[in-house]
Design a protein around this motif. Structure first.
Motif, PDB file in Angstrom:
ATOM      1  N   LEU A  67     -19.157 -56.148   6.923  1.00 25.95           N
ATOM      2  CA  LEU A  67     -18.468 -57.008   5.911  1.00 25.95           C
ATOM      3  C   LEU A  67     -19.690 -57.760   5.120  1.00 25.95           C
ATOM      4  N   GLY A  68     -19.323 -57.768   3.565  1.00 27.25           N
ATOM      5  CA  GLY A  68     -20.254 -58.379   2.850  1.00 27.25           C
ATOM      6  C   GLY A  68     -20.228 -60.008   3.145  1.00 27.25           C
ATOM      7  N   VAL A  69     -21.134 -60.530   2.407  1.00 28.93           N
ATOM      8  CA  VAL A  69     -21.545 -61.832   2.748  1.00 28.93           C
ATOM      9  C   VAL A  69     -19.944 -62.823   2.624  1.00 28.93           C
ATOM     10  N   CYS A  70     -19.294 -62.459   1.692  1.00 30.33           N
ATOM     11  CA  CYS A  70     -18.054 -63.279   1.596  1.00 30.33           C
ATOM     12  C   CYS A  70     -17.058 -62.574   2.384  1.00 30.33           C
ATOM     13  N   GLY A  71     -17.201 -61.761   3.079  1.00 30.36           N
ATOM     14  CA  GLY A  71     -16.295 -61.148   3.910  1.00 30.36           C
ATOM     15  C   GLY A  71     -15.516 -60.127   3.637  1.00 30.36           C
ATOM     16  N   ALA A  72     -15.712 -59.527   2.262  1.00 36.69           N
ATOM     17  CA  ALA A  72     -15.353 -58.372   2.059  1.00 36.69           C
ATOM     18  C   ALA A  72     -15.484 -57.159   2.803  1.00 36.69           C
ATOM     19  N   ASP A  73     -14.381 -56.473   3.162  1.00 38.74           N
ATOM     20  CA  ASP A  73     -14.705 -55.093   3.798  1.00 38.74           C
ATOM     21  C   ASP A  73     -14.812 -53.783   3.130  1.00 38.74           C
ATOM     22  N   ALA A  74     -15.252 -52.670   3.729  1.00 36.92           N
ATOM     23  CA  ALA A  74     -15.274 -51.557   3.151  1.00 36.92           C
ATOM     24  C   ALA A  74     -13.879 -50.989   2.263  1.00 36.92           C
ATOM     25  N   ASP A  75     -12.880 -51.344   2.835  1.00 41.17           N
ATOM     26  CA  ASP A  75     -11.741 -51.207   1.878  1.00 41.17           C
ATOM     27  C   ASP A  75     -11.502 -51.929   0.543  1.00 41.17           C
ATOM     28  N   SER A  76     -11.635 -53.189   0.650  1.00 41.17           N
ATOM     29  CA  SER A  76     -11.576 -53.998  -0.533  1.00 41.17           C
ATOM     30  C   SER A  76     -12.867 -53.660  -1.663  1.00 41.17           C
ATOM     31  N   ILE A  77     -14.024 -53.194  -0.932  1.00 40.35           N
ATOM     32  CA  ILE A  77     -15.237 -52.939  -1.961  1.00 40.35           C
ATOM     33  C   ILE A  77     -14.901 -51.613  -2.696  1.00 40.35           C
ATOM     34  N   VAL A  78     -14.604 -50.671  -1.778  1.00 38.37           N
ATOM     35  CA  VAL A  78     -14.209 -49.380  -2.513  1.00 38.37           C
ATOM     36  C   VAL A  78     -13.190 -49.405  -3.429  1.00 38.37           C
TER      37      VAL A  78
END
Ligand code: CUV
Ligand code: SF4
Length: 641
Positions: A67-78
């Motif tokens: 997860l990113g620092v904010c909690g975003a995962d690979a699916d959201s980021i992509v």
């Protein structure tokens, strides 16, 4: 470092790459080699630079952060990154559309030196838009059409006028049900920029829907609107003969290279090049030779028969001939590297848009109101630079090739009318039913300095032609096909017997031994023409475009615009192939939604619309996969396989 023959299959470009190396000049191909060690996180789309808590990157092997620092995962980021890419593409095209609208509006109000060139098209747009033309002058009709177009950048509710004007009703109903219909181009672009920003939309499925909305903006406010209004202003293309490759640059002439996109500029440069012909003679030149690059090249080729020097990846190489006196650009796909190369010669690089400047270029602001002034200045600057040439450094490849372009829908139906006056599409559809035309593939998009220029574009096309697939081309991919003879009557050598027969019959109608088996339909915004052709065929058969045995292929993609166009074709249910991997591999959800078949993985593009994304770097495998998809659609339509 790749050898010249590994970088491009265009001999003239190879020759210029050697010259550049001899003269110590760096090009995009050198920089692509130097940048070879690419970041894996970037390649898979899992790098997020959305805020200053990051950049964050999601581990690809499961051993690092999930997860990113904010909690975003690979699916959201992509998904967010992909949305941002499609937004860039759509914004480029929508701004193109808006510029053309404003030019038209100023022209009919007597504030800009342009005239209506295609009244027939104007009136057909007006009627489609529900404008009552009774008692109106031509200019008043054009004003109403322009205002309708502007609404698509202003209204706060409803649906894009241009979408309602151009799309198939059944498909629109599908989009409506999904809740992805765009209201106005600017609003959707702003909304999308916001939703992909830190702390907004994190639901990958919702983000994918956002991508589809922006793809529709690309298609209607970008592609269709630009083409339609450009045809009104500059004329609808008709069959035209011209030439391609670096050999179109002429030593004895003042050479001006036009590069970029919006013909509002390039048309005026062509006009002023003719007006100042006499002054070129006075300087001892034989005249002024305008040559095109990229989509500006396509625009003036389609309507004026202006020759094309080269396409995207090798845009710096015409300058290396030492005989280009000015390179004038507007926006999109302009390499900043141009001015570095030009700095080694007498060439003036001229930027023209207030928001597209390049260090080292001369800026001559171009706007519709002052178009004549600016175009005259630009051509005069070229005349001036012509006198500063270093004759000893001039070397121009001799290689050039004949091409026929100008395949607008108007041209195509006009031609088919010679076979069937009442129902012009009948002969085309009949050939498709019989399998003489097995399918239609749109060969679109770019060239990319990372890959071997023109190679995959031509290989995919040739393989398909051998299997009787008619090719319709746009953008820099069309340039690739043209450079290698596929857009000339000789192109039939590559065809299967059915396609060859059809092209020979059609060629006979225009006194050619054959029609080229790859039809040049114009610039990237002119993918609208392809869309229009497919819709015409689909309407004729009484089906949705998604059911036709057709596909789109972009073997040498580089630009976000190409990704936006591909997304637009996906919303129509057309299969789309790309030959350069898009950065989505870091999310199974996003990549499967795009590439998996119906029923193979939750909600997919194919399930929603009937077409999917095919990622394949190998051109032969790509062509085979496209054939397999066409075959499937033929069967489903009840046609022979
Ligand atoms: Ni518009 S987007 S490289 S094909 S101009 Fe050519 Fe054209 Fe760019 Fe891609
Ligand atoms: Fe990291 Fe989230 Fe900021 Fe992206 S938005 S950089 S994932 S904290």
């Amino acid at each position: 470092m790749r050898k010249p023959e590994e970088r491009t299959i265009d001999y003239g470009v190879q020759e210029m790459l050697v010259k550049a190396r001899e003269e110590g000049i760096e090009t995009a191909f050198d920089r692509a080699d130097a940048a070879n060690n690419r970041c894996k996180f970037g390649m898979e789309g899992v790098c997020c630079k959305g805020c200053l808590e990051g950049p964050c990157r999601i581990s690809l092997n499961g051993k690092g952060p999930a997860l990113g620092v904010c909690g975003a995962d690979a699916d959201s980021i992509v998904a967010r990154n992909l949305l941002a890419t499609v937004v860039e593409g759509a914004a480029s095209h929508a701004e193109h559309g808006r510029e053309v609208v404003l030019t038209l509006l100023k022209a009919v109000r007597g504030q800009a030196p342009y005239k209506i060139a295609d009244e027939e098209k104007l009136y057909s747009l007006a009627s489609g838009l529900g404008i009552d033309t009774d008692g109106l002058t031509v200019n008043q009709v054009a004003e109403q059409v322009a205002l309708k177009a502007l609404e698509d950048f202003q209204k706060q509710e409803g649906v894009l006028n241009w979408l309602k004007l151009k799309a198939q009703d059944k498909t629109v109903a599908k989009w409506e049900k999904l809740g992805i219909l765009p209201v106005n181009a600017h609003l959707e672009i702003a909304k999308a920029v916001k939703r992909q920003a830190m702390g907004c939309d994190a639901d990958p499925v919702n983000l994918l829907k956002g991508i589809l909305t922006v793809a529709l903006v690309d298609g209607y406010s970008g592609l269709h609107m630009s083409t339609d209004l450009q045809d009104v202003l500059f004329g609808s293309p008709q069959l035209v003969r011209s030439e391609y490759k670096l050999g179109v640059i002429k030593r004895e002439y003042v050479n001006i290279m036009v590069h970029g996109h919006v013909p509002v500029l390039s048309e005026k440069v062509v006009e002023w090049a003719q007006k100042l012909h006499g002054e070129a003679l006075q300087l001892g030149a034989k005249g002024i030779n305008v040559v095109g690059v990229c989509c500006s090249g396509n625009e003036v080729l389609m309507r004026r028969g202006i020759p094309v020097a080269t396409n995207f990846a090798s845009q710096e190489l015409p300058i290396v001939t030492g005989a280009v006196d000015a390179a004038v650009v507007d926006a999109q796909c302009i390499m900043p590297g141009l001015t570095k190369v030009a700095g080694c010669y007498h060439t003036a690089v001229i930027t023209t848009m207030p928001y597209v400047k390049i260090p080292g270029a001369i800026h001559i602001e171009f706007n519709p109101r002052a178009a004549d002034d600016a175009a005259e200045k630009i051509v005069r600057l070229a005349l001036d630079r012509y006198q500063q040439r270093d004759e000893a450094r001039i070397r121009i490849p001799e290689d050039k090739i004949e091409v026929y372009a100008g395949f607008s829908t108007k041209q195509i139906t006009g031609l088919l009318q010679k076979l069937n006056k009442e129902r012009p599409l009948q002969p085309l559809v009949e050939a498709m039913e019989k399998g003489d035309i097995y399918g239609i593939v749109a060969l679109v998009g770019c060239t990319n300095p990372r890959t071997k220029q023109d190679w995959a574009n031509t290989e995919v096309a040739k393989y398909l032609m051998r299997n009787n697939v008619l090719i319709v081309g746009t953008g820099c991919a069309a340039h690739s096909l043209a450079k290698f003879g596929l857009m000339s009557p000789q192109g039939v050598e590559y065809c299967g017997s059915g396609l060859r027969r059809v092209m020979e019959t059609l060629g006979g109608l225009v006194d050619l031994p054959a029609l080229p088996p790859a039809w040049h339909m114009g610039s990237c915004v002119d993918n609208s023409r392809i869309d229009e052709l497919l819709i015409a065929v689909a309407d004729y058969l009484g089906v949705e475009v998604s059911r036709l045995p057709v596909a789109a292929s972009s073997p040498e993609t580089h630009h976000p615009k190409a990704i936006a166009i591909g997304s637009y074709f996906l919303t129509q249910g057309v299969d789309v192939h790309v030959g350069v991997k898009p950065p989505v591999g870091g999310s199974e959800l996003v990549s499967k939604a795009l590439t998996a078949g119906a029923g193979e993985y939750g909600l997919t593009m194919e399930e929603l619309f009937g077409g999917k994304l095919i990622v394949e770097e190998d051109p032969v495998l790509a062509a085979q996969k496209l054939l397999e998809r066409i075959n499937r659609k033929r069967k489903a339509l009840g046609l022979s396989a």
